[in-house]
Motif scaffolding. Structure first.
Motif, PDB file in Angstrom:
ATOM      1  N   MET A 230       0.848  -1.165   0.000  1.00  0.00           N
ATOM      2  CA  MET A 230       0.000   0.000   0.000  1.00  0.00           C
ATOM      3  C   MET A 230       0.902   1.240   0.000  1.00  0.00           C
ATOM      4  N   ALA A 231       0.676   2.163  -0.918  1.00  0.00           N
ATOM      5  CA  ALA A 231       1.441   3.407  -0.999  1.00  0.00           C
ATOM      6  C   ALA A 231       0.986   4.370   0.083  1.00  0.00           C
ATOM      7  N   ARG A 232       1.922   5.119   0.594  1.00  0.00           N
ATOM      8  CA  ARG A 232       1.629   6.108   1.621  1.00  0.00           C
ATOM      9  C   ARG A 232       2.148   7.472   1.152  1.00  0.00           C
ATOM     10  N   GLU A 233       1.474   8.523   1.564  1.00  0.00           N
ATOM     11  CA  GLU A 233       1.977   9.868   1.327  1.00  0.00           C
ATOM     12  C   GLU A 233       2.872  10.252   2.493  1.00  0.00           C
ATOM     13  N   VAL A 234       3.862  11.075   2.225  1.00  0.00           N
ATOM     14  CA  VAL A 234       4.773  11.543   3.257  1.00  0.00           C
ATOM     15  C   VAL A 234       4.636  13.048   3.395  1.00  0.00           C
ATOM     16  N   GLN A 235       4.576  13.508   4.629  1.00  0.00           N
ATOM     17  CA  GLN A 235       4.622  14.929   4.954  1.00  0.00           C
ATOM     18  C   GLN A 235       5.823  15.119   5.858  1.00  0.00           C
ATOM     19  N   VAL A 236       6.601  16.152   5.624  1.00  0.00           N
ATOM     20  CA  VAL A 236       7.731  16.481   6.481  1.00  0.00           C
ATOM     21  C   VAL A 236       7.300  17.664   7.345  1.00  0.00           C
ATOM     22  N   THR A 237       7.445  17.510   8.672  1.00  0.00           N
ATOM     23  CA  THR A 237       7.009  18.540   9.609  1.00  0.00           C
ATOM     24  C   THR A 237       8.213  19.201  10.263  1.00  0.00           C
ATOM     25  N   PHE A 238       8.186  20.527  10.292  1.00  0.00           N
ATOM     26  CA  PHE A 238       9.224  21.337  10.925  1.00  0.00           C
ATOM     27  C   PHE A 238       8.619  22.033  12.139  1.00  0.00           C
ATOM     28  N   ASP A 239       9.298  21.972  13.280  1.00  0.00           N
ATOM     29  CA  ASP A 239       8.946  22.784  14.435  1.00  0.00           C
ATOM     30  C   ASP A 239       9.719  24.094  14.319  1.00  0.00           C
ATOM     31  N   GLY A 240       9.115  25.199  14.768  1.00  0.00           N
ATOM     32  CA  GLY A 240       9.828  26.463  14.689  1.00  0.00           C
ATOM     33  C   GLY A 240       9.084  27.588  15.363  1.00  0.00           C
ATOM     34  N   ALA A 241       9.685  28.762  15.331  1.00  0.00           N
ATOM     35  CA  ALA A 241       9.096  29.955  15.931  1.00  0.00           C
ATOM     36  C   ALA A 241       8.214  30.715  14.943  1.00  0.00           C
ATOM     37  N   ASP A 242       8.543  30.645  13.650  1.00  0.00           N
ATOM     38  CA  ASP A 242       7.856  31.437  12.627  1.00  0.00           C
ATOM     39  C   ASP A 242       7.431  30.536  11.464  1.00  0.00           C
ATOM     40  N   PRO A 243       6.327  29.813  11.608  1.00  0.00           N
ATOM     41  CA  PRO A 243       5.895  28.909  10.542  1.00  0.00           C
ATOM     42  C   PRO A 243       5.740  29.595   9.180  1.00  0.00           C
ATOM     43  N   ALA A 244       5.150  30.780   9.153  1.00  0.00           N
ATOM     44  CA  ALA A 244       4.962  31.460   7.866  1.00  0.00           C
ATOM     45  C   ALA A 244       6.296  31.796   7.219  1.00  0.00           C
ATOM     46  N   GLY A 245       7.257  32.240   8.012  1.00  0.00           N
ATOM     47  CA  GLY A 245       8.581  32.559   7.480  1.00  0.00           C
ATOM     48  C   GLY A 245       9.288  31.336   6.943  1.00  0.00           C
ATOM     49  N   LEU A 246       9.226  30.221   7.684  1.00  0.00           N
ATOM     50  CA  LEU A 246       9.844  28.984   7.202  1.00  0.00           C
ATOM     51  C   LEU A 246       9.147  28.481   5.944  1.00  0.00           C
ATOM     52  N   ALA A 247       7.828  28.575   5.904  1.00  0.00           N
ATOM     53  CA  ALA A 247       7.087  28.135   4.717  1.00  0.00           C
ATOM     54  C   ALA A 247       7.497  28.953   3.493  1.00  0.00           C
ATOM     55  N   THR A 248       7.630  30.252   3.664  1.00  0.00           N
ATOM     56  CA  THR A 248       8.056  31.108   2.549  1.00  0.00           C
ATOM     57  C   THR A 248       9.456  30.742   2.089  1.00  0.00           C
ATOM     58  N   PHE A 249      10.372  30.532   3.031  1.00  0.00           N
ATOM     59  CA  PHE A 249      11.749  30.149   2.692  1.00  0.00           C
ATOM     60  C   PHE A 249      11.773  28.846   1.904  1.00  0.00           C
ATOM     61  N   TRP A 250      11.156  27.791   2.440  1.00  0.00           N
ATOM     62  CA  TRP A 250      11.217  26.481   1.801  1.00  0.00           C
ATOM     63  C   TRP A 250      10.454  26.452   0.477  1.00  0.00           C
ATOM     64  N   ALA A 251       9.386  27.229   0.349  1.00  0.00           N
ATOM     65  CA  ALA A 251       8.687  27.313  -0.942  1.00  0.00           C
ATOM     66  C   ALA A 251       9.632  27.869  -1.993  1.00  0.00           C
ATOM     67  N   GLU A 252      10.402  28.870  -1.640  1.00  0.00           N
ATOM     68  CA  GLU A 252      11.355  29.457  -2.584  1.00  0.00           C
ATOM     69  C   GLU A 252      12.490  28.485  -2.902  1.00  0.00           C
ATOM     70  N   VAL A 253      12.988  27.780  -1.890  1.00  0.00           N
ATOM     71  CA  VAL A 253      14.069  26.817  -2.091  1.00  0.00           C
ATOM     72  C   VAL A 253      13.650  25.729  -3.078  1.00  0.00           C
ATOM     73  N   LEU A 254      12.436  25.197  -2.887  1.00  0.00           N
ATOM     74  CA  LEU A 254      12.003  24.004  -3.628  1.00  0.00           C
ATOM     75  C   LEU A 254      11.059  24.274  -4.796  1.00  0.00           C
ATOM     76  N   GLY A 255      10.647  25.520  -4.986  1.00  0.00           N
ATOM     77  CA  GLY A 255       9.665  25.802  -6.033  1.00  0.00           C
ATOM     78  C   GLY A 255       8.273  25.334  -5.650  1.00  0.00           C
ATOM     79  N   TYR A 256       7.995  25.275  -4.351  1.00  0.00           N
ATOM     80  CA  TYR A 256       6.699  24.862  -3.838  1.00  0.00           C
ATOM     81  C   TYR A 256       5.752  26.061  -3.780  1.00  0.00           C
ATOM     82  N   VAL A 257       4.497  25.788  -3.489  1.00  0.00           N
ATOM     83  CA  VAL A 257       3.483  26.829  -3.357  1.00  0.00           C
ATOM     84  C   VAL A 257       2.737  26.630  -2.033  1.00  0.00           C
ATOM     85  N   PRO A 258       2.184  27.722  -1.475  1.00  0.00           N
ATOM     86  CA  PRO A 258       1.403  27.579  -0.246  1.00  0.00           C
ATOM     87  C   PRO A 258       0.153  26.739  -0.477  1.00  0.00           C
TER      88      PRO A 258
END
Length: 144
Positions: free
Chosen positions: A1-29
Motif C-alpha cells: 500500500m502506498a503512503r503519502e509523506v509529509q515532512v514537519t518542521f517545528d519552529g518559531a515562525d511557521p509562515a517565514g519557514l514556509a516562505t523560505f522552503w517554498a522558494e528553495v524548492l519551487g513549492y506553493v502555499p
C-alpha cells in the motif's frame, strides 16, 4: 500500500519557514479550505485571534511529486543537531568542479533568502561533494 509523506518542521515562525522552503524548492502555499477565498477569511470565520495566526503553515509541490511540508509553531528553540534532514538535489548529474560550482551558486541564492552556509565537503572517495546549510531557524539541510 502506498503512503503519502509529509515532512514537519517545528519552529518559531511557521509562515517565514514556509516562505523560505517554498522558494528553495519551487513549492506553493496550500490553498485555503473550500468555501474560503483566503486563509484570513477562513481564520476569521473560525474565530482564530490574530496572535495565533502564525501557529501553522504548509507548502506543497505544485506538480505533486514531492512531499508536503508542514510548519508548526513550538515554544522552545532548536537545541541540537537534526537527526533527519533534507537533501536538496541542486546538482544532479554534475561531477567535480561543475558540480561544486552549481552547489555554490545555489548556496549563494539561498543565503540571500536567509539560509546560513555551514560547511563544504569536497568530492573524493564515495562522496560527490556537498554543502551543509541551515534554514533561517537553524535546521540543517544539504545541497547535494
Amino acid at each position: 500500500m502506498a503512503r503519502e509523506v509529509q515532512v514537519t518542521f517545528d519552529g518559531a515562525d511557521p509562515a517565514g519557514l514556509a516562505t523560505f522552503w517554498a522558494e528553495v524548492l519551487g513549492y506553493v502555499p496550500d490553498e485555503p479550505p473550500a468555501g474560503f477565498a483566503t486563509w484570513d477569511k477562513a481564520l476569521d470565520a473560525w474565530g482564530v485571534p490574530p496572535e495565533r495566526r502564525n501557529s501553522a503553515s504548509a507548502v506543497h509541490d505544485p506538480d505533486g511529486a514531492g512531499p508536503r511540508l508542514f510548519f508548526q509553531q513550538v515554544p522552545e528553540g532548536k537545541t541540537a543537531k537534526n537527526r533527519v534532514h533534507l537533501d536538496v538535489r541542486a546538482a544532479p548529474g554534475l561531477e567535480s568542479d561543475a558540480r561544486m560550482a552549481a552547489l555554490e551558486a545555489e548556496a549563494a541564492r539561498l543565503v540571500r533568502l536567509g539560509a546560513v552556509r555551514v560547511e563544504r565537503f569536497e568530492p573524493g572517495g564515495i562522496s560527490a561533494g556537498h554543502l551543509v546549510m541551515q534554514d533561517p531557524e537553524g535546521n540543517e539541510f544539504c545541497l547535494d
